[in-house]
Write a protein that holds these residues in place. Sequence first.
Motif, PDB file in Angstrom:
ATOM      1  N   GLN A 298      70.896  45.878  33.917  1.00  0.00           N
ATOM      2  CA  GLN A 298      69.445  45.865  33.679  1.00  0.00           C
ATOM      3  C   GLN A 298      68.583  44.981  34.102  1.00  0.00           C
ATOM      4  N   GLY A 299      67.247  44.808  33.466  1.00  0.00           N
ATOM      5  CA  GLY A 299      66.533  43.881  33.927  1.00  0.00           C
ATOM      6  C   GLY A 299      65.972  43.855  35.331  1.00  0.00           C
ATOM      7  N   SER A 300      65.896  42.755  35.837  1.00  0.00           N
ATOM      8  CA  SER A 300      65.458  42.573  37.116  1.00  0.00           C
ATOM      9  C   SER A 300      66.343  43.133  38.275  1.00  0.00           C
ATOM     10  N   TRP A 301      67.649  43.448  37.791  1.00  0.00           N
ATOM     11  CA  TRP A 301      68.638  43.979  38.622  1.00  0.00           C
ATOM     12  C   TRP A 301      68.629  45.364  38.848  1.00  0.00           C
ATOM     13  N   ILE A 302      67.941  46.235  38.139  1.00  0.00           N
ATOM     14  CA  ILE A 302      67.770  47.553  38.297  1.00  0.00           C
ATOM     15  C   ILE A 302      67.441  48.174  39.943  1.00  0.00           C
ATOM     16  N   PHE A 303      68.224  49.047  40.314  1.00  0.00           N
ATOM     17  CA  PHE A 303      67.950  49.675  41.444  1.00  0.00           C
ATOM     18  C   PHE A 303      67.981  48.769  42.831  1.00  0.00           C
ATOM     19  N   THR A 304      69.013  47.610  42.643  1.00  0.00           N
ATOM     20  CA  THR A 304      69.262  46.600  43.470  1.00  0.00           C
ATOM     21  C   THR A 304      70.661  45.935  43.223  1.00  0.00           C
ATOM     22  N   ARG A 377      88.735  58.492  38.643  1.00  0.00           N
ATOM     23  CA  ARG A 377      88.619  57.274  39.731  1.00  0.00           C
ATOM     24  C   ARG A 377      87.163  57.351  40.364  1.00  0.00           C
ATOM     25  N   PHE A 378      86.478  56.191  40.228  1.00  0.00           N
ATOM     26  CA  PHE A 378      85.216  56.058  40.709  1.00  0.00           C
ATOM     27  C   PHE A 378      84.957  55.423  42.108  1.00  0.00           C
ATOM     28  N   VAL A 379      84.497  56.183  43.072  1.00  0.00           N
ATOM     29  CA  VAL A 379      84.477  55.319  44.457  1.00  0.00           C
ATOM     30  C   VAL A 379      83.186  55.008  44.696  1.00  0.00           C
ATOM     31  N   ASN A 380      82.843  53.789  44.763  1.00  0.00           N
ATOM     32  CA  ASN A 380      81.548  53.399  45.396  1.00  0.00           C
ATOM     33  C   ASN A 380      81.101  53.361  46.921  1.00  0.00           C
ATOM     34  N   LEU A 381      80.511  54.271  47.395  1.00  0.00           N
ATOM     35  CA  LEU A 381      80.287  54.569  48.658  1.00  0.00           C
ATOM     36  C   LEU A 381      79.337  53.388  49.048  1.00  0.00           C
ATOM     37  N   LYS A 382      78.132  52.952  48.466  1.00  0.00           N
ATOM     38  CA  LYS A 382      77.220  51.962  48.812  1.00  0.00           C
ATOM     39  C   LYS A 382      76.405  51.815  47.642  1.00  0.00           C
ATOM     40  N   ASN A 383      76.243  50.486  47.382  1.00  0.00           N
ATOM     41  CA  ASN A 383      75.235  50.055  46.489  1.00  0.00           C
ATOM     42  C   ASN A 383      73.896  49.937  47.097  1.00  0.00           C
ATOM     43  N   TRP A 384      72.803  49.498  46.286  1.00  0.00           N
ATOM     44  CA  TRP A 384      71.485  49.331  46.659  1.00  0.00           C
ATOM     45  C   TRP A 384      71.184  47.971  47.391  1.00  0.00           C
ATOM     46  N   SER A 385      72.181  47.385  47.706  1.00  0.00           N
ATOM     47  CA  SER A 385      72.046  46.149  48.821  1.00  0.00           C
ATOM     48  C   SER A 385      72.685  46.603  49.907  1.00  0.00           C
ATOM     49  N   GLU A 386      73.160  47.729  50.234  1.00  0.00           N
ATOM     50  CA  GLU A 386      73.917  48.086  51.520  1.00  0.00           C
ATOM     51  C   GLU A 386      75.137  47.650  51.286  1.00  0.00           C
ATOM     52  N   GLY A 387      75.792  47.122  50.216  1.00  0.00           N
ATOM     53  CA  GLY A 387      77.170  46.599  50.284  1.00  0.00           C
ATOM     54  C   GLY A 387      77.982  47.767  49.484  1.00  0.00           C
ATOM     55  N   LYS A 388      79.482  47.432  49.054  1.00  0.00           N
ATOM     56  CA  LYS A 388      80.208  48.113  48.287  1.00  0.00           C
ATOM     57  C   LYS A 388      80.976  47.727  47.083  1.00  0.00           C
ATOM     58  N   PHE A 389      80.325  46.476  46.797  1.00  0.00           N
ATOM     59  CA  PHE A 389      80.884  45.861  45.550  1.00  0.00           C
ATOM     60  C   PHE A 389      80.076  46.697  44.409  1.00  0.00           C
TER      61      PHE A 389
END
Length: 403
Positions: A298-304, A377-389
């Motif tokens: 949450q906070g300033s981290w949302i959608f990023t 099992r949750f597979v993260n394909l891409k986060n909001w910074s274009e990374g995978k973490f």
Amino acid sequence: MKNLKLFCLTAFSLGMVLISCEEEEKGPLIGDDVSPNVITDVTVENLPGGALIKYKLPQDEDALLVEANYVRNGELISARSSIFKNFISIEGLKETAPQDVNLAVVDRSNNKSASVKVTINPETAPIDKLFSSFELVPDFGGVRLKYNNEDNIKAELLLYAADENGSISYNQSAFIDNDNRTHFTYRTFEPTLQTFGVAAIDRWNNITSVKQTKVLPLAEIELDIQEFDNLFLNGDRQDAFGWIMPNMWNGSIDGSGYHTSQTEAGVTIAPYTEPFHMFTMDLGVTAKLSRFKFWQRQGSWIFTHGNPRYFEVWGIDELPADNGDSFEGWTRLVENGEVIKPSGGAIGLNSAEDAASAASGEEFEFPIDAPPVRYIRFVNLKNWSEGKFIHIMEINFWGQLAE
């Protein structure tokens, strides 16, 4: 001295001229009372809820636009089209009966040509086509409205439910746009046979009748987060920064959540052809799942940053012998999942609607015919910074416990 007086007089006169100009009433650059010529060679292409009218424009140099006057829902509507176009669109008509449209050319002096009357025959309105596709069926915790929005219209879908006296009254709404959804589930209903109704209204206030049917909602419970546990299969990523997996079921979206390393590339596990970050969890019970929800950081981290943007979810009832080296035997519960930012704004620029959406969580439904599962099992394909973490604050599941 004489020159000074002359300068002052000239300046005063110039000022009066400027004041006079400013006070002059503004009007058309070209002023006359001559009506422009009419449009010619008119053709009509009848469309759902309206028509596309094409024409040849007159040669009048001061022609400005073409105005179409017609009646919609008892109200006189004026639509306008620039002189740089040779067509005008008529929209929002619900009736399919023939209707007259009067077309006139307007010039820069606001003179109008004689009207040219055209008769159009609108095809079935998009709102009625949408309504004809409606089907209410049972769903977890309520009823599912199936529909086909082939014309990609914006509409409000109104659900009606029977009260204690058996009378149908408005209950809640859903709003659809030109997206790819084909259903919406209305929840908060007990698993007893009930009468429901559904209607639709479009942006021109065209409203359909109410389609009624009896539906038996499926029972749904929220799974107990106290039963959840973390697992570590081959390919899963270790936590980082002290943000551990059990934080995702501690009942809070504040403080610390779950976080994977920002420097690890991840592991490639078929059917995927590139490495991704993933985690596995034990629900503690076997259940036929209806939906799940997770909360972003949450906070300033949302959608990023590490909040998931594109992801997939898999489930299985018993852990496989290969300990996670493949997805053989697993059921893909969410395929090509995507978190939508309501405002569509740039990364780091969040509206009040964005903040409210992130605070309420990201909810996704599972296929209604999916088998019961215990392990996720949750597979993260891409986060909001274009990374995978990944970083996630909280995760919840709903459904029915398997017998």
